[in-house]
Design a protein around this motif. Structure first.
Motif, short mmCIF file in Angstrom:
data_model
loop_
_atom_site.label_atom_id
_atom_site.label_comp_id
_atom_site.label_asym_id
_atom_site.label_seq_id
_atom_site.Cartn_x
_atom_site.Cartn_y
_atom_site.Cartn_z
N ALA A 68 0.80 -1.21 -0.11
CA ALA A 68 -0.14 0.06 0.03
C ALA A 68 0.96 1.33 -0.12
O ALA A 68 0.50 2.40 -0.51
CB ALA A 68 -0.83 -0.08 1.10
N PHE A 108 -5.62 1.92 2.57
CA PHE A 108 -5.22 1.23 1.34
C PHE A 108 -4.90 -0.17 1.70
O PHE A 108 -4.98 -1.12 0.98
CB PHE A 108 -4.10 2.06 0.52
N SER A 109 -4.04 -0.41 2.78
CA SER A 109 -3.51 -1.71 3.13
C SER A 109 -4.64 -2.65 3.09
O SER A 109 -4.66 -3.71 2.92
CB SER A 109 -2.75 -1.69 4.23
#
Length: 229
Positions: A68, A108-109
């Motif tokens: 990410a 985002f991870s």
């Protein structure tokens, strides 16, 4: 382990750039993101959501943040915001503006959870399948919305149900599933045992159902003529 018998893995990764040498950079990003070698190198292979880890193991764990961060820092936007001419954007104090924050990385991870190797096949080198694009394991995926870097949410540009034409859900070939009061992603596909387990309760609309008659739109002979757009 031994490095012998792995050349096909790296050649498959190299072929991504051969195929897209004169193409679109976005296509390259998509392909490398599904490539097992990239997932292994940047450690999001088999990354699992916090919810899954807690529900399954009662462990408080976060999704892996490596890819990410790197896909933003190294592969796309970089660490500071830029103007169209490539110069750095500055705030009112003359300082550069960060392109993303650690909160963005954490958000985002969660989008990079659920990726795993495809099943092995006999016509490739090695036992593990690090050639085919990875598959997604639904149970491992994070089920909640992810914020983007602009104050909104990933997917905000996708159409809402209200944006579709009237009665688009009655298009020819549409299938309907009864989900009760919940629409969680894990309920979008039936467990395999539903086909063979006699105790499974199935909801069937009988001939007296108003909903069935509405969907069926029977002709004079009683045959369903499912209405389409």
């Amino acid at each position: 382990g031994s490095e012998y018998g792995k050349s096909e893995w790296f050649l498959a990764y190299y072929d991504i750039f051969v195929r897209n040498a004169f193409g679109n950079y976005r296509d390259i990003l998509r392909e490398i993101s599904y490539n097992p070698l990239m997932a292994e190198n940047l450690s999001f292979l088999a990354s699992k959501s916090t919810g899954y880890m807690w529900d399954r193991y009662r462990i408080k764990a976060s999704a892996d943040e490596n890819f990410a961060r790197e896909i933003m820092q190294l592969f796309t936007m970089g660490i500071i915001q830029l103007n169209m001419d490539g110069s750095a954007k500055l705030d009112s104090n003359g300082n550069t503006i960060l392109a993303y924050t650690n909160d963005d990385i954490m958000s985002f991870s969660r989008a990079w959870t659920g990726f795993d190797l495809q099943l092995p096949r006999g016509n490739i080198e090695g036992y593990d399948n690090r050639i085919d694009p990875m598959r997604l394991i639904p149970d491992w995926r994070d089920r909640f919305p992810k914020t983007d870097t602009s104050g909104g949410y990933i997917g905000d540009a996708y159409p809402l149900c209200s944006d579709f034409p009237t009665r688009s859900f009655l298009m020819k070939g549409a299938q309907f599933r009864f989900l009760g009061s919940s629409s969680l992603p894990e309920l979008m596909s039936d467990p395999a045992e539903f086909l063979t387990k006699e105790a499974t309760i199935k909801v069937i609309l009988d001939s007296t159902s108003s909903l069935r008659n509405l969907l069926c739109n029977p002709n004079s002979g009683g045959t369903c003529i499912y209405e389409s757009l």
